[in-house]
Design an enzyme around this catalytic site. Sequence first.
Site, short mmCIF file in Angstrom:
data_model
loop_
_atom_site.label_atom_id
_atom_site.label_comp_id
_atom_site.label_asym_id
_atom_site.label_seq_id
_atom_site.Cartn_x
_atom_site.Cartn_y
_atom_site.Cartn_z
N TRP A 169 0.85 -1.19 0.00
CA TRP A 169 0.00 0.00 0.00
C TRP A 169 0.88 1.24 0.00
O TRP A 169 1.88 1.30 0.71
CB TRP A 169 -0.88 0.03 1.25
CG TRP A 169 -2.30 -0.38 1.04
CD1 TRP A 169 -2.78 -1.66 0.90
CD2 TRP A 169 -3.44 0.47 0.97
NE1 TRP A 169 -4.14 -1.64 0.76
CE2 TRP A 169 -4.57 -0.34 0.78
CE3 TRP A 169 -3.62 1.86 1.04
CZ2 TRP A 169 -5.85 0.19 0.69
CZ3 TRP A 169 -4.88 2.38 0.95
CH2 TRP A 169 -6.00 1.54 0.76
N GLU A 224 -0.69 -6.10 7.73
CA GLU A 224 -0.03 -7.40 7.60
C GLU A 224 1.44 -7.37 7.99
O GLU A 224 2.12 -8.40 7.99
CB GLU A 224 -0.17 -7.90 6.16
CG GLU A 224 -1.57 -8.40 5.80
CD GLU A 224 -2.56 -7.26 5.60
OE1 GLU A 224 -2.17 -6.20 5.08
OE2 GLU A 224 -3.71 -7.43 6.02
N VAL A 280 0.74 4.58 6.27
CA VAL A 280 -0.70 4.61 6.50
C VAL A 280 -1.14 6.07 6.43
O VAL A 280 -0.62 6.92 7.17
CB VAL A 280 -1.06 4.02 7.87
CG1 VAL A 280 -2.58 3.85 7.99
CG2 VAL A 280 -0.38 2.67 8.08
N ILE A 281 -2.06 6.36 5.51
CA ILE A 281 -2.50 7.74 5.31
C ILE A 281 -3.96 7.87 5.73
O ILE A 281 -4.80 7.06 5.32
CB ILE A 281 -2.33 8.16 3.83
CG1 ILE A 281 -0.86 8.09 3.43
CG2 ILE A 281 -2.88 9.58 3.61
CD1 ILE A 281 -0.61 8.35 1.95
N ASP A 333 -11.19 8.89 5.38
CA ASP A 333 -12.39 9.55 5.92
C ASP A 333 -12.96 8.84 7.14
O ASP A 333 -13.89 9.33 7.78
CB ASP A 333 -13.49 9.62 4.83
CG ASP A 333 -13.03 10.45 3.65
OD1 ASP A 333 -13.52 10.19 2.52
OD2 ASP A 333 -12.16 11.34 3.86
N THR A 334 -12.40 7.66 7.45
CA THR A 334 -12.97 6.88 8.56
C THR A 334 -11.90 6.58 9.61
O THR A 334 -10.74 6.97 9.45
CB THR A 334 -13.54 5.54 8.04
OG1 THR A 334 -12.44 4.69 7.69
CG2 THR A 334 -14.45 5.76 6.82
N HIS A 361 -10.58 3.81 10.12
CA HIS A 361 -9.76 2.65 9.72
C HIS A 361 -8.27 2.91 10.00
O HIS A 361 -7.54 2.04 10.47
CB HIS A 361 -9.98 2.37 8.23
CG HIS A 361 -9.52 1.03 7.81
ND1 HIS A 361 -8.90 0.79 6.62
CD2 HIS A 361 -9.59 -0.18 8.42
CE1 HIS A 361 -8.59 -0.49 6.53
NE2 HIS A 361 -9.02 -1.10 7.61
N PHE A 391 9.97 -0.29 13.92
CA PHE A 391 8.73 0.28 13.41
C PHE A 391 9.03 1.43 12.44
O PHE A 391 9.20 2.57 12.84
CB PHE A 391 7.90 0.78 14.61
CG PHE A 391 6.55 1.34 14.27
CD1 PHE A 391 6.34 2.71 14.22
CD2 PHE A 391 5.48 0.51 14.01
CE1 PHE A 391 5.08 3.25 13.92
CE2 PHE A 391 4.22 1.04 13.72
CZ PHE A 391 4.02 2.40 13.67
N1 LIG Z 1 -5.39 2.44 3.93
C1 LIG Z 1 -4.15 1.86 4.08
C2 LIG Z 1 -3.99 0.48 4.25
N2 LIG Z 1 -5.08 -0.34 4.25
C3 LIG Z 1 -4.97 -1.79 4.12
C4 LIG Z 1 -4.62 -2.50 5.44
O1 LIG Z 1 -3.25 -2.29 5.79
C5 LIG Z 1 -4.84 -4.01 5.29
O2 LIG Z 1 -4.05 -4.50 4.21
C6 LIG Z 1 -6.30 -4.35 5.05
O3 LIG Z 1 -7.09 -3.77 6.07
C7 LIG Z 1 -6.54 -5.86 5.01
O4 LIG Z 1 -6.08 -6.47 6.18
N3 LIG Z 1 -2.77 -0.05 4.40
C8 LIG Z 1 -1.64 0.75 4.40
O5 LIG Z 1 -0.52 0.25 4.54
N4 LIG Z 1 -1.78 2.10 4.23
C9 LIG Z 1 -3.01 2.69 4.08
O6 LIG Z 1 -3.08 3.94 3.93
C1 LIG Z 2 -5.89 4.12 6.40
C2 LIG Z 2 -6.93 3.60 5.48
O1 LIG Z 2 -7.33 2.45 5.50
C3 LIG Z 2 -7.61 4.63 4.67
O2 LIG Z 2 -6.76 4.98 3.60
C4 LIG Z 2 -8.91 4.11 4.10
O3 LIG Z 2 -9.65 5.25 3.74
P1 LIG Z 2 -11.12 5.48 4.39
O4 LIG Z 2 -10.91 5.67 5.89
O5 LIG Z 2 -11.64 6.75 3.72
O6 LIG Z 2 -11.93 4.25 4.07
#
Ligand SMILES: Nc1c(NC[C@H](O)[C@H](O)[C@H](O)CO)[nH]c(=O)[nH]c1=O
Ligand SMILES: CC(=O)[C@@H](O)COP(=O)(O)O
Length: 158
Positions: free
Chosen positions: A31, A67, A90-91, A94-95, A97, A122
């Site tokens: 990602w 992962e 990880v960016i 909108d949620t 997550h 890390f």
């Molecule tokens: N949104 C980002 C993700 N999302 C994917 C998760 O890391 C993971 O692969 C998924 O939830 C399935 O388990 N990952 C990043 O590395 N960076 C992001 O911005």
């Molecule tokens: C960090 C994420 O998983 C993010 O990029 C997913 O975007 P959203 O929070 O708008 O579903």
Amino acid sequence: MATSLKNLSSHTGKNITDISGKKFGVVVAEWNSEVTESLYAGALDTLLKHGAKRENIIKKLVPGSFELSLGAQWMAQHEEIDAVIVLGCVIQGDTRHFDFICDAVAYGITEVSLKYNKPAIFGVLTTNNQQQALDRAGGKHGNKGDEAAITAIKMLGF
Ligand SMILES: Nc1c(NC[C@H](O)[C@H](O)[C@H](O)CO)[nH]c(=O)[nH]c1=O
Ligand SMILES: CC(=O)[C@@H](O)COP(=O)(O)O
């Protein structure tokens, strides 16, 4: 603000441990690969510059930062691996997550280091936007991959 400071990539390189015989596992999230591959380039360059052998740097890809913990565990369980470095980006979207991923991988990497009694570094950017990530992957705020590699080397000299 902390971001006005250079990161460890402005380190002097003095008093760094001899790593010519050390083996590094580097786990990279796919990602945001433009960012994570820059982090990897920084880490690789730093390890080689400080004496690591190219054949002793093993790179593995995982889909996303979530992962990275399992990827780090699969790497750390190998006795010959001296240190693990995970690299991700990880960016914020909108949620919420973002929060769950960041918390999970921070906790997971800590667990791996303690379970296998070896450095698990890390090297995960957790940013508000892509520009902040680019700035920390070889941009104006240095390269967190370089910083993660220095951290691994320093831990091996503990
Ligand atoms: N949104 C980002 C993700 N999302 C994917 C998760 O890391 C993971 O692969 C998924 O939830 C399935 O388990 N990952 C990043 O590395 N960076 C992001 O911005
Ligand atoms: C960090 C994420 O998983 C993010 O990029 C997913 O975007 P959203 O929070 O708008 O579903």
